[in-house]
Structure formats: C-alpha cells, structure tokens
Design a protein around this motif. Structure first.
Motif, PDB file in Angstrom:
ATOM      1  N   ASN A 140      -6.461   4.986  -8.201  1.00 16.10           N
ATOM      2  CA  ASN A 140      -5.522   3.969  -7.744  1.00 16.10           C
ATOM      3  C   ASN A 140      -5.968   3.323  -6.446  1.00 16.10           C
ATOM      4  O   ASN A 140      -6.094   2.103  -6.352  1.00 16.10           O
ATOM      5  CB  ASN A 140      -4.143   4.606  -7.572  1.00 16.10           C
ATOM      6  N   MET A 141      -6.232   4.122  -5.433  1.00 12.68           N
ATOM      7  CA  MET A 141      -6.621   3.574  -4.138  1.00 12.68           C
ATOM      8  C   MET A 141      -8.026   3.003  -4.185  1.00 12.68           C
ATOM      9  O   MET A 141      -8.314   1.999  -3.526  1.00 12.68           O
ATOM     10  CB  MET A 141      -6.521   4.644  -3.052  1.00 12.68           C
ATOM     11  N   HIS A 200      -7.890  -0.502  -5.776  1.00 10.20           N
ATOM     12  CA  HIS A 200      -7.194  -1.419  -4.882  1.00 10.20           C
ATOM     13  C   HIS A 200      -8.058  -1.761  -3.676  1.00 10.20           C
ATOM     14  O   HIS A 200      -8.159  -2.926  -3.276  1.00 10.20           O
ATOM     15  CB  HIS A 200      -5.877  -0.778  -4.427  1.00 10.20           C
ATOM     16  N   LEU A 201      -8.705  -0.752  -3.108  1.00  8.21           N
ATOM     17  CA  LEU A 201      -9.506  -0.957  -1.905  1.00  8.21           C
ATOM     18  C   LEU A 201     -10.755  -1.773  -2.189  1.00  8.21           C
ATOM     19  O   LEU A 201     -11.113  -2.674  -1.416  1.00  8.21           O
ATOM     20  CB  LEU A 201      -9.876   0.397  -1.305  1.00  8.21           C
ATOM     21  N   SER A 207     -15.377   5.820  -1.606  1.00  9.54           N
ATOM     22  CA  SER A 207     -14.075   6.162  -2.172  1.00  9.54           C
ATOM     23  C   SER A 207     -14.194   7.348  -3.120  1.00  9.54           C
ATOM     24  O   SER A 207     -13.340   8.240  -3.122  1.00  9.54           O
ATOM     25  CB  SER A 207     -13.483   4.953  -2.906  1.00  9.54           C
ATOM     26  N   ILE A 267       0.838  -1.206   0.000  1.00  9.06           N
ATOM     27  CA  ILE A 267       0.000   0.000   0.000  1.00  9.06           C
ATOM     28  C   ILE A 267       0.870   1.252   0.000  1.00  9.06           C
ATOM     29  O   ILE A 267       0.703   2.163  -0.817  1.00  9.06           O
ATOM     30  CB  ILE A 267      -0.949   0.002   1.208  1.00  9.06           C
ATOM     31  N   ALA A 309       1.860   3.992  -3.055  1.00 11.09           N
ATOM     32  CA  ALA A 309       1.558   5.408  -2.863  1.00 11.09           C
ATOM     33  C   ALA A 309       2.792   6.270  -3.124  1.00 11.09           C
ATOM     34  O   ALA A 309       2.686   7.371  -3.683  1.00 11.09           O
ATOM     35  CB  ALA A 309       1.047   5.637  -1.442  1.00 11.09           C
ATOM     36  N   SER A 361      -3.311   9.133   6.497  1.00 16.14           N
ATOM     37  CA  SER A 361      -3.169   9.595   5.118  1.00 16.14           C
ATOM     38  C   SER A 361      -3.054  11.108   5.014  1.00 16.14           C
ATOM     39  O   SER A 361      -2.529  11.624   4.011  1.00 16.14           O
ATOM     40  CB  SER A 361      -4.374   9.126   4.283  1.00 16.14           C
ATOM     41  N   THR A 376     -11.243   7.450   5.446  1.00 11.79           N
ATOM     42  CA  THR A 376     -10.512   8.268   4.484  1.00 11.79           C
ATOM     43  C   THR A 376     -11.438   9.259   3.795  1.00 11.79           C
ATOM     44  O   THR A 376     -11.084  10.433   3.595  1.00 11.79           O
ATOM     45  CB  THR A 376      -9.828   7.370   3.434  1.00 11.79           C
TER      46      THR A 376
END
Length: 474
Positions: free
Chosen positions: A71-72, A75-76, A234, A48, A52, A300, A429
């Motif tokens: 991207n995140m 992936h998440l 997200s 992770i 980043a 973050s 987040t």
C-alpha cells in the motif's frame, strides 16, 4: 557561473529586511495563492494517515492481506514520480490547469478506492491517488514561488507546511471514525468530494500564470532510476532480516548514485542545472532538507514504541506519532517571522541539531514497561524534535526558491523540494524498519537503535547547512 550568478543576492536573499505579517499573506490580493497550496498539502497529509487507519478494515472486508505492505510502496512511488514532472505540467497548463489536473487525478483515485471489489483494485486506486497527491505536493512549492511576491515566500511555505501537522491529527481521527463504523469506502468518497470542491475553487482562488516556460523533454532515465531506487528502499523496509534490508538499502543508494551521475551529464534532468555546478549551494540545501525530512520517518514507529514499551492504547499511541509534526507546524509559524540574515543562518543550523537532540533524549528515556509519567514526557521531547524541523525548513525552502531568477529553473528548483522530501521519508522509513529488525525480540533495543541512529543521521544536517551557508556567501 554558480547559482549566485543567477541571483545577485544569492542564497542569502531569502527574505526582506522587515517582517511580513500574516495579514498581508491572507489579504484579498494574496489569500488565494496562499490557501490553495495549503489545502493541497492538507489533502495529501490527511489522505496518508486516513488510508493507514482504514487499511486494516479494508483488508478484513476485501481480503488480500499479502498486499498490505504494498500500500505505502505504491502510493509513495507514484508520489515521487509525479513530483518529478511538476515543472513540465506547469509549463504546459500553468498554475490553474496543473492544480485542476492534480485534484482531478486525486479525485479519480479516491473513487477507484471507494468502489474497489478486491484489494488489487484498491492498491491501483492508491497509486492513482499518489500521482495526484505528488503533483499537488510539488505544485505547492512551485505555486508559492510563482504566485506570491518573494517577501511572502517564507510565510507561504510556513502556512503550507503547517498543514502536515493538521493532517497528522485529522487523518487518524477521521480514519478511526470511519473504520469504527465499517464505512471505509465512505472515507474515500469524502476525500473525492473534498478534491472536487477544491477543484471548483481553484480557478477563482489561484492567479493564472505559470505558462511560457520551455517545455523540457521528460527525463525518462532519471525517472526510471529514482523510481527503481524508491521501490528498492520501500521493499527493503518490509524485508525480514537485517542482511536483506541492508542489501535493499545498498541497491537503493547505488541507484541514487547512478541518478546523480546521469543528471550531471544529461540535459534531461529533474533538478536545476545549477545543482551540479561547482560551488553551488543548492546541493547542500537539498541535502539539509532531506536530512530534516528523514527524521519525520520516526513518526511511523512511535505508535509501536508507545504500545509495546509504554502500554498505551492504540488510539492514544497513534497520536504520539503526530507530536513531531505538531512541533514542526507550530514552530515554523513563528520562525517564519525571522528576517535577519544572521538569524536565518543560525536557524538553518540549529534546526537539525535540535531534531537530533530530541531523538537522543527520547532514546535515553526509553524503558521497558515505562511508567505513565515517563511516557507522557515523550510528548514535549517529540515536540522539541519537531520544532527543529520548523526552525529550519521554511528558510531552507525559500533559499532554494531564491537560488535563481530564471522562471523555468526556479519552478524546477521549487518543485524538487517535494521530490527530495518524499525520497527522504522513504529512505528514513526503510532505515527505521531495518533498525527495528536489528533489535530482534527486544522492542527496547529496537527503539534505542532507531532513535540513536536517527540522532546521528539528522545531526549531519547541521554540517550540510553550514556548507550551504559557506558556499552561498562566496
């Protein structure tokens, strides 16, 4: 019948009456079952933070800056989906087979990232990586439950979770090193090599087992609802404007409410059936774990606050974010020694309070152009906040694992810890992003909104921990 009916000692029976030494956990008999899950966590955590750190360099090489925020998200979402299917993979292939699949998928995703000609392919590779990392993450808790005796569960969980802190330091360092020399592709190759080595060691290190459970049908509707909620939250985290973010979060919460309603009445579920029974402590245990994991999302944004308010160099500010995970990892290695029922109960309640107190104090310490001595003071405060997670997390996870004696339900309960954690971090987040945007042009206001807001949310964890204790004692 509630969860305590499946386990005569109920949630209270989370440890033995005498302390278990680390030496026993790492003995020849149990070392493999402890180390493989720990390495699985480490690989996921390093990946992770490594990705980043590498992404800006990859964007400069491949183009596709518009894909940066995805991207995140990709992936998440992939991680959450995989964690929800862990119990099915265990029932089909057992511990060894499921771990080989997890490392294999992660290896394949890493190689796709390494050879990506365009950003879209890189993101696809990140999605495959997320599937592998999510499977490994869910397997870690399930493997500790199935491959270790119950007296070692707390120590096993502590060792496994401590790898998050290690990954938080190793990931940025490796990512920065590879990016510095323009070798971002080699970083993904390195992750693939690590996954391959782990895969070779799995059959030798991990006891076989995990077969024999009923292969429950895939909970398609639950998967779709949680996936949609994860995407919504997200996306909300990267929207501009507080109103748009609030709308995205509201949609995500509505989808999660629909998920719970569906799970309560449908046999194809993700969480154990006892979660939804009246009087079950499981729902409170999961909520408490979620509120602790929610706080991790602050990591973050701490580098941003360090650079804009404290004038720190990017590389230094990056490691400030890891102070929470360091406190989490270091503390739970010690707190896992607790065996007295009353002490464990207090730690579960104290943990969320300490996390909330850390955020409260850190919010009070925020200043524009803060002096160096004040910025350095953030580190022990962040460490204390992370220590709150470390005090409670291993005992809460063991309480979940101890909630039933049924192997199938137990594997599902353990694997769901990873699902809860991933979802909570995703929501955290997005909420943090909304609070930063609420601060507008003032980074000082943004930092205070985030830290004070998270202090309030995380403090609720003490209430849910108390509810779990009261329910479990009935």
């Amino acid at each position: 019948m509630n969860v305590c009916d499946d386990n005569q000692s109920g949630v209270k029976d989370t440890s033995t009456s005498t302390a278990v030494s680390w030496r026993e956990l790492l003995s020849r008999e149990h070392a493999g079952a402890a180390i493989v899950p720990a390495v699985g966590v480490l690989v996921g955590a390093v990946n992770i933070y490594l990705a980043a750190s590498l992404l800006p360099t990859a964007v400069a090489d491949l183009g596709g800056a518009g894909f940066y925020a995805g991207n995140m998200t990709i992936h998440l979402v992939a991680m959450v989906i995989a964690t929800m299917l862990v119990s099915r993979f265990l029932a089909r292939w057992g511990n060894v087979g499921a771990y080989l699949l997890g490392f294999g998928v992660f290896l394949a995703g890493s190689l796709v990232c390494a050879v990506s000609p365009v950003m879209a392919v890189l993101l696809a590779g990140r999605g495959v990586q997320g599937l592998g990392a999510g499977l490994l993450s869910g397997l870690d808790f399930a493997a500790v439950r199935s491959a270790l005796p119950q007296r070692l569960w707390t120590r096993g969980n502590a060792l496994m979770s401590a790898m998050y802190g290690v990954g938080n330091f190793v990931g940025p360092a490796l990512g920065g090193l590879f990016a510095q020399f323009g070798g971002w592709r080699l970083a993904f190759v390195a992750m693939a090599v690590i996954a391959a080595v782990c895969g070779v060691l799995v059959p030798r290190a991990l006891p076989r087992g995990g077969h024999g459970a009923t292969r429950a049908p895939v909970p398609v509707v639950s998967l779709l609802l949680v996936t949609a909620a994860t995407v919504a939250v997200s996306v909300a985290g990267v929207l501009s404007g507080a109103v748009a973010m609030a709308a995205g979060l509201a949609v995500a919460l509505l989808l999660m409410a629909l998920f719970v309603a569906h799970e309560r009445r449908d046999a194809r579920r993700v969480f154990p059936r006892s979660t939804y029974r009246p009087g079950s402590p499981l729902k409170w245990l999961y909520l408490t774990l979620a509120l602790l994991a929610f706080g991790v999302a602050v990591e973050s944004f701490l580098p941003l606050f360090g650079q804009r308010l404290g004038g720190l160099a990017p590389v230094v500010a990056g490691f400030f974010g890891a102070a929470i995970s360091l406190g989490w990892s270091a503390t739970q290695l010690v707190s896992s020694a607790a065996v007295e029922e009353r002490t464990i109960g207090r730690l579960r309640v104290l943990g969320p309070l300490l996390l909330a107190l850390g955020f409260l104090v850190l919010g009070l310490m925020q200043r524009q152009d803060a002096p160096v001595w004040l910025v350095l003071g953030w580190v022990p405060v962040l460490f204390v906040a992370g220590a709150g997670i470390g005090l409670a997390y291993p005992h809460l996870s063991v309480a979940v694992m101890s909630s039933t004696r049924d192997p199938e339900e137990g594997a599902r309960a353990a694997a769901a810890i990873a699902t809860v954690t991933s979802l909570a971090i995703a929501f955290g987040t997005a909420v943090a992003g909304a609070l930063v945007n609420l601060g507008g042009a003032s980074m000082l206001d943004a930092a205070r909104y985030v830290l004070f807001g998270f202090a309030i949310v995380c403090a609720v964890g003490a209430v849910t921990a108390r509810a779990a204790a009261r329910t479990g004692s009935r």
